[in-house]
Motif scaffolding. Structure first.
Motif, PDB file in Angstrom:
ATOM      1  N   VAL A 152      -2.381  45.325  19.577  1.00 10.08           N
ATOM      2  CA  VAL A 152      -1.644  45.365  21.161  1.00 10.08           C
ATOM      3  C   VAL A 152      -0.965  46.827  21.572  1.00 10.08           C
ATOM      4  O   VAL A 152      -0.500  46.772  21.020  1.00 10.08           O
ATOM      5  CB  VAL A 152      -1.103  43.909  21.753  1.00 10.08           C
ATOM      6  CG1 VAL A 152      -1.030  44.227  23.157  1.00 10.08           C
ATOM      7  CG2 VAL A 152      -2.438  43.109  21.164  1.00 10.08           C
ATOM      8  N   VAL A 153      -1.573  47.137  22.423  1.00  8.92           N
ATOM      9  CA  VAL A 153      -0.599  48.682  22.503  1.00  8.92           C
ATOM     10  C   VAL A 153      -0.180  48.260  23.251  1.00  8.92           C
ATOM     11  O   VAL A 153       0.880  48.368  23.817  1.00  8.92           O
ATOM     12  CB  VAL A 153      -1.937  49.886  22.883  1.00  8.92           C
ATOM     13  CG1 VAL A 153      -0.918  51.178  23.666  1.00  8.92           C
ATOM     14  CG2 VAL A 153      -2.738  50.281  21.403  1.00  8.92           C
ATOM     15  N   SER A 154      -0.542  47.551  24.874  1.00  5.97           N
ATOM     16  CA  SER A 154      -0.173  47.540  25.933  1.00  5.97           C
ATOM     17  C   SER A 154      -0.377  45.502  26.169  1.00  5.97           C
ATOM     18  O   SER A 154      -1.624  46.004  26.956  1.00  5.97           O
ATOM     19  CB  SER A 154       0.262  48.364  26.841  1.00  5.97           C
ATOM     20  OG  SER A 154      -1.354  48.394  27.447  1.00  5.97           O
ATOM     21  N   GLU A 155       0.384  45.386  27.318  1.00 13.40           N
ATOM     22  CA  GLU A 155       0.281  44.791  28.213  1.00 13.40           C
ATOM     23  C   GLU A 155       0.728  44.167  29.167  1.00 13.40           C
ATOM     24  O   GLU A 155       1.793  44.743  29.196  1.00 13.40           O
ATOM     25  CB  GLU A 155       1.140  43.018  27.112  1.00 13.40           C
ATOM     26  CG  GLU A 155      -0.066  42.980  25.133  1.00 13.40           C
ATOM     27  CD  GLU A 155       0.686  41.388  24.716  1.00 13.40           C
ATOM     28  OE1 GLU A 155       1.712  40.506  25.326  1.00 13.40           O
ATOM     29  OE2 GLU A 155       0.375  40.641  24.083  1.00 13.40           O
ATOM     30  N   GLU A 156       0.513  43.602  30.007  1.00 14.00           N
ATOM     31  CA  GLU A 156       0.673  43.688  31.338  1.00 14.00           C
ATOM     32  C   GLU A 156       1.165  42.172  31.548  1.00 14.00           C
ATOM     33  O   GLU A 156       0.723  40.572  31.396  1.00 14.00           O
ATOM     34  CB  GLU A 156      -0.539  43.718  32.315  1.00 14.00           C
ATOM     35  CG  GLU A 156       0.005  43.092  33.590  1.00 14.00           C
ATOM     36  CD  GLU A 156      -1.640  43.866  35.271  1.00 14.00           C
ATOM     37  OE1 GLU A 156      -1.339  43.055  35.640  1.00 14.00           O
ATOM     38  OE2 GLU A 156      -2.472  44.231  34.283  1.00 14.00           O
ATOM     39  N   ALA A 157       2.829  42.156  31.770  1.00 19.48           N
ATOM     40  CA  ALA A 157       3.662  41.098  31.870  1.00 19.48           C
ATOM     41  C   ALA A 157       2.734  40.492  32.749  1.00 19.48           C
ATOM     42  O   ALA A 157       2.848  40.770  34.020  1.00 19.48           O
ATOM     43  CB  ALA A 157       4.482  40.861  31.543  1.00 19.48           C
ATOM     44  N   GLY A 158       2.954  38.625  32.190  1.00 17.54           N
ATOM     45  CA  GLY A 158       2.597  37.917  34.152  1.00 17.54           C
ATOM     46  C   GLY A 158       1.584  37.821  34.001  1.00 17.54           C
ATOM     47  O   GLY A 158       1.723  37.115  35.972  1.00 17.54           O
ATOM     48  N   SER A 159       0.852  38.435  34.126  1.00 20.16           N
ATOM     49  CA  SER A 159      -0.834  38.263  34.819  1.00 20.16           C
ATOM     50  C   SER A 159      -1.444  37.060  33.272  1.00 20.16           C
ATOM     51  O   SER A 159      -1.690  36.346  32.754  1.00 20.16           O
ATOM     52  CB  SER A 159      -1.832  39.689  33.962  1.00 20.16           C
ATOM     53  OG  SER A 159      -3.174  39.069  34.317  1.00 20.16           O
ATOM     54  N   ASP A 160      -2.241  36.482  34.230  1.00 15.32           N
ATOM     55  CA  ASP A 160      -2.523  34.596  33.956  1.00 15.32           C
ATOM     56  C   ASP A 160      -4.295  35.302  33.725  1.00 15.32           C
ATOM     57  O   ASP A 160      -5.093  33.734  33.601  1.00 15.32           O
ATOM     58  CB  ASP A 160      -2.672  33.337  35.107  1.00 15.32           C
ATOM     59  CG  ASP A 160      -3.087  33.697  36.380  1.00 15.32           C
ATOM     60  OD1 ASP A 160      -3.047  34.748  36.080  1.00 15.32           O
ATOM     61  OD2 ASP A 160      -3.244  33.302  36.662  1.00 15.32           O
ATOM     62  N   LYS A 161      -4.790  36.267  33.928  1.00 14.94           N
ATOM     63  CA  LYS A 161      -6.118  36.443  33.235  1.00 14.94           C
ATOM     64  C   LYS A 161      -6.308  36.501  32.311  1.00 14.94           C
ATOM     65  O   LYS A 161      -5.716  37.040  31.159  1.00 14.94           O
ATOM     66  CB  LYS A 161      -6.040  37.987  34.149  1.00 14.94           C
ATOM     67  CG  LYS A 161      -5.827  38.232  35.693  1.00 14.94           C
ATOM     68  CD  LYS A 161      -6.613  39.374  36.356  1.00 14.94           C
ATOM     69  CE  LYS A 161      -7.166  39.158  37.239  1.00 14.94           C
ATOM     70  NZ  LYS A 161      -7.544  40.977  37.849  1.00 14.94           N
ATOM     71  N   ALA A 162      -7.224  35.865  31.592  1.00 18.43           N
ATOM     72  CA  ALA A 162      -8.471  35.847  30.626  1.00 18.43           C
ATOM     73  C   ALA A 162      -8.914  36.684  30.631  1.00 18.43           C
ATOM     74  O   ALA A 162      -9.213  37.303  28.993  1.00 18.43           O
ATOM     75  CB  ALA A 162      -9.345  34.843  30.532  1.00 18.43           C
ATOM     76  N   ALA A 163      -9.084  37.859  30.917  1.00 22.70           N
ATOM     77  CA  ALA A 163      -9.247  38.991  30.761  1.00 22.70           C
ATOM     78  C   ALA A 163      -8.745  40.393  30.087  1.00 22.70           C
ATOM     79  O   ALA A 163      -7.799  40.413  30.302  1.00 22.70           O
ATOM     80  CB  ALA A 163     -10.989  39.577  31.831  1.00 22.70           C
ATOM     81  N   THR A 164      -9.724  40.594  29.124  1.00 21.90           N
ATOM     82  CA  THR A 164      -9.010  41.887  28.501  1.00 21.90           C
ATOM     83  C   THR A 164     -10.112  43.401  28.672  1.00 21.90           C
ATOM     84  O   THR A 164     -11.115  43.652  28.910  1.00 21.90           O
ATOM     85  CB  THR A 164      -9.266  41.839  27.192  1.00 21.90           C
ATOM     86  OG1 THR A 164      -8.039  40.783  26.037  1.00 21.90           O
ATOM     87  CG2 THR A 164      -8.108  43.194  26.310  1.00 21.90           C
ATOM     88  N   VAL A 165      -9.108  43.736  29.263  1.00 23.21           N
ATOM     89  CA  VAL A 165     -10.175  45.617  30.338  1.00 23.21           C
ATOM     90  C   VAL A 165      -9.705  46.515  29.429  1.00 23.21           C
ATOM     91  O   VAL A 165      -8.668  46.591  29.293  1.00 23.21           O
ATOM     92  CB  VAL A 165      -9.425  45.514  31.702  1.00 23.21           C
ATOM     93  CG1 VAL A 165     -10.645  46.616  32.089  1.00 23.21           C
ATOM     94  CG2 VAL A 165      -9.709  44.773  32.034  1.00 23.21           C
ATOM     95  N   LEU A 166     -10.504  47.177  28.812  1.00 19.68           N
ATOM     96  CA  LEU A 166     -10.192  48.141  27.879  1.00 19.68           C
ATOM     97  C   LEU A 166     -10.648  49.616  28.882  1.00 19.68           C
ATOM     98  O   LEU A 166     -11.272  49.667  29.503  1.00 19.68           O
ATOM     99  CB  LEU A 166     -11.463  47.964  26.892  1.00 19.68           C
ATOM    100  CG  LEU A 166     -11.722  46.967  26.088  1.00 19.68           C
ATOM    101  CD1 LEU A 166     -13.567  46.722  25.390  1.00 19.68           C
ATOM    102  CD2 LEU A 166     -11.148  46.708  25.427  1.00 19.68           C
ATOM    103  N   ASP A 167      -9.441  49.878  27.825  1.00 19.26           N
ATOM    104  CA  ASP A 167      -9.263  51.280  28.669  1.00 19.26           C
ATOM    105  C   ASP A 167     -10.845  52.745  28.299  1.00 19.26           C
ATOM    106  O   ASP A 167     -11.081  53.259  28.739  1.00 19.26           O
ATOM    107  CB  ASP A 167      -7.936  52.958  27.982  1.00 19.26           C
ATOM    108  CG  ASP A 167      -6.894  51.971  28.178  1.00 19.26           C
ATOM    109  OD1 ASP A 167      -6.792  51.697  29.789  1.00 19.26           O
ATOM    110  OD2 ASP A 167      -6.066  52.122  28.316  1.00 19.26           O
TER     111      ASP A 167
END
Length: 217
Positions: free
Chosen positions: A34-49
């Motif tokens: 896992v390269v980076s995580e957006e803390a505090g987000s409750d979204k189930a989606a993983t958006v790819l660069d």
């Protein structure tokens, strides 16, 4: 769940999510990088660069006809999931969650969306068997079967690992496979969003209208 954004260099490693042997209770893998995580987000989606390229798969649909995945889903919002009909847990749950969420869409949106279920157990999942199983979930879902090696190679291009079905210690045939759903944009045909097995009906209900337009969830 947290929304995770992956750097392109680690895309394939990061997308190789948990493998699940349906019904066996085994957990044979974990997120690799896992390269980076957006803390505090409750979204189930993983958006790819960097989105995945749609697999170049030509398989057989539930009517026994040839189905060219790229050709048939070009320019359409598309969800792809690899699983099998004898799976007692994650596969039917995932497909039912998507089907329930889909019913919340307008008819026009439902007609636009393509949901594709590719079997990881083609020996047992014949076109007829796939069709019968999917009819109980959503008759509009496209069910695909074919040569296992072809299916395995296609899944691998999405960072999804699947193993040939085998018997467990109780003699039951299980299929070990990655459990993520990949969403493809109608604008680019790229697979730009991943959902893990923890994604809920509410997650899909919130996100499908955006995915249909090619927007980020």
């Amino acid at each position: 769940m947290r929304k995770k954004t992956f750097a392109a260099a680690a895309l394939l490693a990061a997308a190789s999510l948990t493998l699940t042997a349906c019904g066996s209770g085994d957990d044979s893998g974990s997120p690799v990088s896992v390269v980076s995580e957006e803390a505090g987000s409750d979204k189930a989606a993983t958006v790819l660069d960097k989105p995945f390229e749609k697999p170049d798969l030509v398989l057989t649909d539930t009517s026994g006809k040839k189905y060219d995945l790229r050709e048939q889903t070009k320019g359409r919002p598309t969800l792809i999931y690899f699983g099998y009909t004898h799976c007692p847990d994650v596969c039917p749950l995932t497909m039912n969650n998507i089907a329930v969420a889909k019913k919340q869409l307008t008819k026009a949106q439902q007609d636009e969306l393509r949901i594709v279920f590719v079997t990881t157990d083609p020996d047992r999942d014949t076109p007829k068997a796939l069709g019968k199983w999917l009819k109980g979930i959503d008759s509009q879902v496209v069910g695909l079967t074919g040569d296992f090696a072809t299916i395995q190679a296609g899944a691998r291009t999405l960072g999804i690992s699947i193993e040939a079905p085998h018997k467990d210690k109780n003699g039951k045939i299980v299929s070990t496979h990655g459990t993520q759903v990949v969403a493809f944009s109608p604008k680019t045909d790229g697979g730009y969003v991943l959902y893990g097995e923890d994604a809920t009906v509410d997650d899909y209900t919130k996100d499908l209208p955006k995915l249909i337009t090619g927007a980020n969830p």
